[in-house]
Design an enzyme around this catalytic site. Structure first.
Site, PDB file in Angstrom:
ATOM      1  N   GLU A   1       0.835  -1.211   0.000  1.00 45.46           N
ATOM      2  CA  GLU A   1       0.000   0.000   0.000  1.00 45.46           C
ATOM      3  C   GLU A   1       0.865   1.254   0.000  1.00 45.46           C
ATOM      4  O   GLU A   1       1.861   1.334   0.736  1.00 45.46           O
ATOM      5  CB  GLU A   1      -0.895  -0.022   1.243  1.00 45.46           C
ATOM      6  CG  GLU A   1      -2.299   0.432   0.994  1.00 45.46           C
ATOM      7  CD  GLU A   1      -3.073  -0.469   0.038  1.00 45.46           C
ATOM      8  OE1 GLU A   1      -3.196  -0.110  -1.146  1.00 45.46           O
ATOM      9  OE2 GLU A   1      -3.543  -1.530   0.470  1.00 45.46           O
TER      10      GLU A   1
ATOM     11  N   TYR B   1      -3.683  12.147   1.160  1.00 41.67           N
ATOM     12  CA  TYR B   1      -2.971  11.324   0.171  1.00 41.67           C
ATOM     13  C   TYR B   1      -1.801  12.126  -0.421  1.00 41.67           C
ATOM     14  O   TYR B   1      -0.664  11.664  -0.472  1.00 41.67           O
ATOM     15  CB  TYR B   1      -3.944  10.889  -0.921  1.00 41.67           C
ATOM     16  CG  TYR B   1      -3.374   9.906  -1.915  1.00 41.67           C
ATOM     17  CD1 TYR B   1      -3.480   8.537  -1.719  1.00 41.67           C
ATOM     18  CD2 TYR B   1      -2.711  10.347  -3.063  1.00 41.67           C
ATOM     19  CE1 TYR B   1      -2.955   7.625  -2.635  1.00 41.67           C
ATOM     20  CE2 TYR B   1      -2.182   9.457  -3.976  1.00 41.67           C
ATOM     21  CZ  TYR B   1      -2.310   8.098  -3.764  1.00 41.67           C
ATOM     22  OH  TYR B   1      -1.790   7.208  -4.677  1.00 41.67           O
TER      23      TYR B   1
ATOM     24  N   THR C   1       2.796   2.155  -2.176  1.00 41.81           N
ATOM     25  CA  THR C   1       4.107   1.854  -2.756  1.00 41.81           C
ATOM     26  C   THR C   1       4.137   2.192  -4.243  1.00 41.81           C
ATOM     27  O   THR C   1       5.209   2.371  -4.805  1.00 41.81           O
ATOM     28  CB  THR C   1       4.434   0.355  -2.592  1.00 41.81           C
ATOM     29  OG1 THR C   1       3.281  -0.385  -3.000  1.00 41.81           O
ATOM     30  CG2 THR C   1       4.776   0.002  -1.154  1.00 41.81           C
ATOM     31  N   ASP C   2       2.960   2.286  -4.867  1.00 40.34           N
ATOM     32  CA  ASP C   2       2.974   2.444  -6.341  1.00 40.34           C
ATOM     33  C   ASP C   2       3.614   3.764  -6.760  1.00 40.34           C
ATOM     34  O   ASP C   2       4.446   3.796  -7.666  1.00 40.34           O
ATOM     35  CB  ASP C   2       1.574   2.230  -6.968  1.00 40.34           C
ATOM     36  CG  ASP C   2       0.487   3.176  -6.500  1.00 40.34           C
ATOM     37  OD1 ASP C   2       0.712   3.953  -5.547  1.00 40.34           O
ATOM     38  OD2 ASP C   2      -0.622   3.143  -7.107  1.00 40.34           O
TER      39      ASP C   2
ATOM     40  N   GLU D   1      -7.656  11.244 -13.519  1.00 36.47           N
ATOM     41  CA  GLU D   1      -7.870  11.348 -12.072  1.00 36.47           C
ATOM     42  C   GLU D   1      -7.026  12.485 -11.489  1.00 36.47           C
ATOM     43  O   GLU D   1      -7.480  13.238 -10.634  1.00 36.47           O
ATOM     44  CB  GLU D   1      -7.542  10.010 -11.400  1.00 36.47           C
ATOM     45  CG  GLU D   1      -7.830  10.011  -9.925  1.00 36.47           C
ATOM     46  CD  GLU D   1      -8.308   8.670  -9.382  1.00 36.47           C
ATOM     47  OE1 GLU D   1      -8.650   7.772 -10.174  1.00 36.47           O
ATOM     48  OE2 GLU D   1      -8.336   8.545  -8.150  1.00 36.47           O
TER      49      GLU D   1
ATOM     50  N   SER E   1     -11.457   0.937  -5.391  1.00 33.46           N
ATOM     51  CA  SER E   1     -11.242   1.529  -6.719  1.00 33.46           C
ATOM     52  C   SER E   1     -12.467   1.658  -7.592  1.00 33.46           C
ATOM     53  O   SER E   1     -12.439   1.343  -8.787  1.00 33.46           O
ATOM     54  CB  SER E   1     -10.184   0.728  -7.490  1.00 33.46           C
ATOM     55  OG  SER E   1      -8.960   1.031  -6.995  1.00 33.46           O
ATOM     56  N   SER E   2     -13.531   2.162  -7.001  1.00 31.10           N
ATOM     57  CA  SER E   2     -14.695   2.449  -7.836  1.00 31.10           C
ATOM     58  C   SER E   2     -14.329   3.516  -8.868  1.00 31.10           C
ATOM     59  O   SER E   2     -14.835   3.497  -9.989  1.00 31.10           O
ATOM     60  CB  SER E   2     -15.859   2.925  -6.978  1.00 31.10           C
ATOM     61  OG  SER E   2     -15.464   3.988  -6.144  1.00 31.10           O
TER      62      SER E   2
ATOM     63  N   ASP F   1      -4.375   1.071  -9.403  1.00 34.87           N
ATOM     64  CA  ASP F   1      -5.812   0.798  -9.551  1.00 34.87           C
ATOM     65  C   ASP F   1      -6.191   0.630 -11.018  1.00 34.87           C
ATOM     66  O   ASP F   1      -6.942  -0.278 -11.384  1.00 34.87           O
ATOM     67  CB  ASP F   1      -6.634   1.948  -8.950  1.00 34.87           C
ATOM     68  CG  ASP F   1      -6.281   2.199  -7.499  1.00 34.87           C
ATOM     69  OD1 ASP F   1      -5.578   1.351  -6.914  1.00 34.87           O
ATOM     70  OD2 ASP F   1      -6.685   3.243  -6.958  1.00 34.87           O
TER      71      ASP F   1
HETATM   72  C1  GLA Z   1      -5.236   4.775  -4.018  1.00 33.34           C
HETATM   73  C2  GLA Z   1      -4.459   5.206  -5.262  1.00 33.34           C
HETATM   74  C3  GLA Z   1      -3.415   4.151  -5.662  1.00 33.34           C
HETATM   75  C4  GLA Z   1      -2.554   3.731  -4.485  1.00 33.34           C
HETATM   76  C5  GLA Z   1      -3.419   3.413  -3.273  1.00 33.34           C
HETATM   77  C6  GLA Z   1      -2.601   3.144  -2.035  1.00 33.34           C
HETATM   78  O1  GLA Z   1      -6.030   3.668  -4.313  1.00 33.34           O
HETATM   79  O2  GLA Z   1      -5.320   5.424  -6.340  1.00 33.34           O
HETATM   80  O3  GLA Z   1      -2.629   4.631  -6.720  1.00 33.34           O
HETATM   81  O4  GLA Z   1      -1.596   4.704  -4.187  1.00 33.34           O
HETATM   82  O5  GLA Z   1      -4.336   4.449  -2.966  1.00 33.34           O
HETATM   83  O6  GLA Z   1      -1.841   1.995  -2.190  1.00 33.34           O
END
Ligand code: GLA
Length: 394
Positions: free
Chosen positions: A19, A229, A21-22, A168, A134-135, A180
């Site tokens: 989480e 975030y 980490t992307d 987004e 991820s809606s 996502d």
């Molecule tokens: C959201 C973001 C993702 C990722 C996650 C946390 O879903 O859209 O890119 O950073 O949070 O892992």
């Protein structure tokens, strides 16, 4: 012949581990879920400069003026009239949240040089909304797939995912990573995806039929756009500056420890989450491949502690759900549990025995209800197929 109508479906995702980490060029291990957003897009029969978007799920509509490139303020008495004047500059702010993702994706096609006709776009979804599964990516990807069909473009999956991510960033104001959107595009039935978010390479890992991925929605809503975030991303960048690296992906635990003295405690802890989470994710993939589910579960539990104490993105309701789930233990069918997604509410994911999935869900939901008075939603999923264009709406 010119395409008049196009239909598509795109799934939500649940992230097993890895989480935040992307956007640090690290590793994640998500799966697409058996919950989909369905889109139907149709060219309007009569020439018009207003596109109409409808959410059947929410019973809401939004109107997009193609001349003004903004949403139109529609007063409720005129809700069915499409040809209102695009007047208020506040219209964008007032438009329903979901409609911004739609406009954002369509605008990316305009930017690529495609001329967009006036359309009617219909949405239906069973992906829990705003719940950390991820809606938003499911919506973006479904819109992109339908527009691709309607316009006759041939972007590959990675280009679609990036286009949606850009939408987004620009229209929802969330500086998200790519996990996502990649999950929603590339998901595969019965397989998880180990993503290398530096190269965007995906390694597919089969999920034994004996496993269930149980998702429990705390019904406490997060809002990633609320700044937390973005703040985490900034803190990671600050850590990179202090460590003199391009990304936290390049840092080992021992390097981080030796640099601790020159880092403010908060920044050190943020970096520690990312560095240790990368390691846990790679390990979890290895254990998943070899069928060591207990070990995968332990890594998930450790991931939750790291999100709670170092990254500080959980909340009391989520911590409670995770504690309840973990207390069931492997005899009761629970290997591990953690929050999934961006954080500040939303869902937890439990890695459980498929044969005990129902009893696990009902125990967790029951105890959570008793302690908080909140009726959580639960569903069990297997890894599902990624987005596709389909012939009909249903
Ligand atoms: C959201 C973001 C993702 C990722 C996650 C946390 O879903 O859209 O890119 O950073 O949070 O892992």
């Amino acid at each position: 012949m010119r395409q008049q109508v196009a239909n598509s479906k795109a799934p939500g995702r649940v992230n097993l581990i890895g989480e935040h980490t992307d956007y640090n060029e690290g590793f994640t291990l998500p799966l697409a879920i058996e919950r989909y957003t369905t889109i139907r897009v149709q060219r309007q029969a009569v020439e018009s400069s207003v596109s109409r978007y409808f959410s059947q799920t929410l019973g809401q509509a939004a109107y997009w003026s193609m001349d003004a490139s903004e949403f139109m303020a529609i007063d409720s008495t005129a809700a069915n009239r499409a040809h209102e004047s695009a007047s208020s500059s506040k219209a964008m702010d007032a438009a329903p949240a979901w409609s911004k993702y739609v406009a954002g994706v369509i605008n990316q096609f305009t930017k690529l040089g495609h001329s967009i006709p006036a359309i009617d776009l219909m949405i239906e979804t069973n992906v829990p909304l705003g719940g950390g599964v991820s809606s938003s990516a499911a919506l973006e990807v479904a819109v992109a797939m339908a527009m691709q069909k309607l316009l006759g473009t041939s972007l590959d999956g990675l280009a679609i995912a990036k286009l949606c991510q850009q939408a987004e960033h620009e229209y929802a104001g969330v500086p998200c990573g790519l996990m996502d959107q990649l999950s929603s595009v590339f998901g595969r039935t019965n397989e998880l995806m180990l993503m290398d978010c530096r190269t965007n390479a995906l390694e597919f890992i089969p999920a034994s039929p004996q496993l269930a991925f149980i998702v429990i929605n705390s019904r406490v809503k997060h809002n990633l756009a609320d700044g937390e975030y973005r703040l985490r991303r900034q803190q990671c960048e600050e850590a990179c500056d202090l460590l003199d690296v391009r990304s936290l992906r390049d840092v080992t635990e021992s390097q981080l420890e030796s640099a601790q003295v020159k880092m403010p405690d908060l920044i050190y802890r943020r970096a520690r989450h990312v560095v240790t989470e990368n390691e846990r994710t790679v390990q979890a993939a290895k254990f998943l491949r070899s069928g060591n589910w207990e070990q995968v579960g332990q890594l998930m539990n450790a991931s939750h502690i790291s999100m709670r104490d170092d990254y500080e993105i959980t909340c009391p309701e989520i911590d409670l759900l995770v504690t309840i789930a973990q207390a069931i233990g492997s005899d009761g069918g629970v290997y591990g549990a953690r929050m999934t997604g961006g954080g500040f509410g939303g869902c937890i994911v439990i890695l459980g025995k498929a044969s005990l999935a129902e009893s696990i869900s009902s125990q967790v939901v029951g105890s959570y209800l008793g302690a908080t008075g909140i009726q959580a939603d639960a569903f069990s999923t297997r890894p599902a197929a990624g987005a596709w264009q389909c012939n009909s709406w249903q």
